[in-house]
Design a protein around this motif. Structure first.
Motif, PDB file in Angstrom:
ATOM      1  N   SER A 168       0.835  -1.202   0.000  1.00 19.62           N
ATOM      2  CA  SER A 168       0.000   0.000   0.000  1.00 19.62           C
ATOM      3  C   SER A 168       0.869   1.251   0.000  1.00 19.62           C
ATOM      4  O   SER A 168       1.749   1.399   0.850  1.00 19.62           O
ATOM      5  N   GLN A 171       0.529   3.117   3.328  1.00 18.12           N
ATOM      6  CA  GLN A 171       1.362   2.600   4.426  1.00 18.12           C
ATOM      7  C   GLN A 171       2.748   3.227   4.401  1.00 18.12           C
ATOM      8  O   GLN A 171       3.268   3.696   5.420  1.00 18.12           O
ATOM      9  N   TRP A 172       3.377   3.181   3.239  1.00 18.72           N
ATOM     10  CA  TRP A 172       4.739   3.708   3.106  1.00 18.72           C
ATOM     11  C   TRP A 172       4.762   5.220   3.336  1.00 18.72           C
ATOM     12  O   TRP A 172       5.708   5.752   3.933  1.00 18.72           O
ATOM     13  N   ARG A 174       2.598   7.021   5.228  1.00 17.18           N
ATOM     14  CA  ARG A 174       2.407   7.292   6.661  1.00 17.18           C
ATOM     15  C   ARG A 174       3.657   6.977   7.470  1.00 17.18           C
ATOM     16  O   ARG A 174       3.928   7.624   8.486  1.00 17.18           O
ATOM     17  N   GLU A 213       5.993  -3.905   3.860  1.00 18.32           N
ATOM     18  CA  GLU A 213       4.855  -3.155   4.391  1.00 18.32           C
ATOM     19  C   GLU A 213       5.136  -2.619   5.788  1.00 18.32           C
ATOM     20  O   GLU A 213       6.104  -3.001   6.446  1.00 18.32           O
ATOM     21  N   ASP A 215       2.993  -0.794   9.517  1.00 16.35           N
ATOM     22  CA  ASP A 215       1.788  -0.802  10.360  1.00 16.35           C
ATOM     23  C   ASP A 215       1.203  -2.208  10.432  1.00 16.35           C
ATOM     24  O   ASP A 215      -0.003  -2.417  10.229  1.00 16.35           O
ATOM     25  N   SER A 248       7.053  -3.497  10.915  1.00 17.58           N
ATOM     26  CA  SER A 248       7.372  -3.402   9.495  1.00 17.58           C
ATOM     27  C   SER A 248       7.905  -4.736   9.005  1.00 17.58           C
ATOM     28  O   SER A 248       8.285  -5.596   9.799  1.00 17.58           O
TER      29      SER A 248
END
Length: 272
Positions: A168, A171-172, A174, A213, A215, A248
């Motif tokens: 996503s 994700q990266w 944030r 990824e 979170d 992570s």
């Protein structure tokens, strides 16, 4: 149901894990795309369905019967007091997909022994697929005819030929590492966001070279990490730590792990 062998070997634990996946599938698949699916939000604002809860209860019940001295950490019902052997359960990874009728979801079951994830099972009943693996036993997947076949990560050894899944962009972004992701996509052959458990299983089958990824919790990663490593790959945090507890993940075919981490952390490309 066949009674699983007593603990004492990873083979016996893997037999049990496959039975746990059967029990979870029996709860999740009948509720997939159901008109009366009960959906609510947890304190962290993520969704939970009646199927998530029923699947984890079914898995916990079998573990209480067959591995009463092991502890359990599940997404929906939390963690027992830790023991040297800990089962890590995500009853439905991809709940957002599940509740929207998207078949990219599944149950993840991992066994951690002395802090190391030693085996994993991922079951995706909406696709009729399952993957499993254990330390020293290799990794496998089901086939359409009900048989199984061994799987292994790819031997791709050049970033120019690598295919990666970033899960996503949000994700990266944030996590503050969107620039690192863009740098990696400029170095590799192909990038896609296949998403959730499927990305890791494509990696284990040799169809991708990297999944990364942020979170993420231990239950999001335990089974995937076990299967990827059993298939010959390598799993670490974004910082390169061999842990599923940092929030992570960077999973690779092993050959390219250091090169990918170098790009993600801003190392200049090596020139010949």
């Amino acid at each position: 149901m066949t009674s699983p062998a007593a603990p004492g070997s990873l083979d016996a634990d893997l037999q049990l894990a496959l039975l746990l996946a059967d029990a979870a599938d029996a709860q999740t698949l009948p509720r997939f795309d159901a008109a009366d699916l009960d959906v609510s939000r947890k304190a962290d604002r993520t969704h939970v369905t009646d199927a998530d809860l029923a699947a984890e209860r079914a898995v916990r019940a079998l573990l209480a019967e067959h591995r009463p001295h092991d502890s359990v950490f599940g997404e929906e019902y939390g963690a027992d007091a830790p023991t040297s052997r800990r089962w890590i359960i995500d009853p439905i990874d991809g709940t957002a997909n599940f509740l929207r009728g998207v078949p990219a979801w599944g149950t993840m079951i991992g066994l951690q022994i002395d802090g190391v994830v030693r085996l994993g099972v991922v079951s995706s009943p909406a696709w009729g697929r399952r993957w499993w693996g254990a330390e020293g036993l290799g990794a496998f997947t089901s086939t359409p005819d009900g048989a199984s076949r061994a799987i292994r990560v790819s031997g791709v050894d050049s970033l120019d030929d690598a295919s990666v899944s970033f899960q996503s962009i949000a994700q990266w972004d944030r996590a503050g590492h969107l620039d690192a992701l863009l740098a990696l996509t400029r170095r590799v052959w192909r990038d896609r966001a296949y998403g959730d458990i499927w990305s890791y299983m494509l990696l284990a089958e040799g169809r991708l070279e990297m999944v990364g990824e942020f979170d993420v919790k231990e239950y999001d990663l335990a089974a995937a990490a076990a299967i990827v490593t059993a298939a010959g790959g390598r799993f670490s945090s974004f910082e390169g730590e061999p842990s599923i507890a940092t929030g992570s993940s960077v999973a690779t075919n092993g050959v390219l792990h250091n090169a990918i981490l170098d790009v993600l952390h801003g190392a200049p490309p090596v020139t010949s």
